[in-house]
Design a protein around this motif. Sequence first.
Motif, short mmCIF file in Angstrom:
data_model
loop_
_atom_site.label_atom_id
_atom_site.label_comp_id
_atom_site.label_asym_id
_atom_site.label_seq_id
_atom_site.Cartn_x
_atom_site.Cartn_y
_atom_site.Cartn_z
N GLU A 67 -0.70 -7.92 3.20
CA GLU A 67 -0.52 -7.06 2.03
C GLU A 67 -1.05 -7.80 0.82
N LEU A 115 0.23 0.92 -0.97
CA LEU A 115 1.62 0.54 -1.17
C LEU A 115 2.06 0.95 -2.57
N ARG A 143 -1.90 -2.44 2.43
CA ARG A 143 -1.59 -3.17 3.67
C ARG A 143 -2.71 -2.94 4.67
#
Length: 472
Positions: free
Chosen positions: A169, A447, A468
């Motif tokens: 991430e 995200l 991600r």
Amino acid sequence: MTTTHGAPDDTAALTRRRLERMSGLSEDGSLPPVPQQDLPPGPRWPALVQTIALFRFRHRLHAWARRRYGDTFTLRLVPKGRPLVMVTRPEDTKEVFTGDPEHFLAGKGNSVLGPIMGEHSLLLQDRDEHKRARKLLMPAFNGQALRSYRSLVAEVARDEVGGWRSGAEFRSLDRMNALTLEVILRVVFGVTDEERLARLRPRVTATVEISPVVLMGWAYPWLQRFGPWRRTIENQVELDRLIYAEIRERRQAGDLAERRDVLSRLLLVGEGDDADATGDGGGLDDTELRDQLVTLLLAGHETTASALAWALHEVGSDPELLARTQRAADEGDDAFLEAVMKESMRLHPIIPMVVRTLTRPAVIGGRELPAGTTVGPSIIVSHARADNHERPEEFRPERFLDGNAPEPNTWIPFGGGVRRCIGAGFAQMEGTEILREVFSSYAVTALGEDRPKVRNITSVPRQGARVRLTAR
């Protein structure tokens, strides 16, 4: 002070003189006073407040001013309340872009960038000087040159994506900034030695990440002794030293004709058979080269990185769009990948406006504007108008496919007319290649939400467009 090719013997002194001479917000005595009563309506706040609002809160300001004052409105900026008239209708945008370049000056409108880019920058020149510079630069950005850069961009992108890991991430803006910086240094500057790259990267990054406060501060030279302004000058001195050293060494290279980078191509322009094409038989001297390279750096680094970061975030927010983009990457569907890039630049404008300064009165949108006025289309509003783009709040790459291209003067991230960005083709090619490398290897999931913030003259994702990765 200069060598045979114009390279400075004392780069620090040359840099400091440029910074002193080219105060980006200083009053231009060649422009006449502008009668305020002849201008479209606009906010009545103090000029300093309007300037801060334009630099820091541009997305809200443009949209609010259009709602409050209509399709054409006036902002007043430091110094001395100099007017900026914004237009938002495509027919008015066309009138700005097709205005006589002898009297619609783009260089004056971009003068805030002067201390960093330099007086020879293509963005700051007008009239004959601009024609000459553009003619000299064009061979490095024609179709044949772009095809030769494509494999270099793909190689750099493959190296970057190859270092990613499934499950990671990160802020996609950070990774895209790192990637487009490598493209600039390798493809534009032609630097491949890791030791040199390590010296250049932090200097370039510090130049790109200049705060709007620093840009505004050029109007007040006494500030340059303090804090961020002093550090900016120190960074500029060191970056110039590295760039001039690279130019001087490259001039001595015996394989310029075989090299594919932009710098090497520019060094060959104006020599031999190209001399007649330039019109004056001379190429770019070292100071001109420095200014154009820094212009390409600022105009083509974070702008492309921000557009790519938004593209990853938008594609990662829609599973169907993700699948379509992955299929395009697998099948070599450049048209769709380019449409993703274009839609990213439409929905998330990186630059807020395109401006021209009038040296004589001109009629724009049925209203005569006096000499001395700066006028230009708001990219932010033009890209968000429902009469320009159906359901403008949605991310829909298909609006650029199958003959659905937007009407002229409604999609203007690269400006228009004779001043359209010379690197537009390069930016779209670069974005297409990078998207191909990313989506060939990974699925991307966005995200959280994100919104724009202002950094230097550009807008970037406030949260960095976090994503991600999932290996395919």
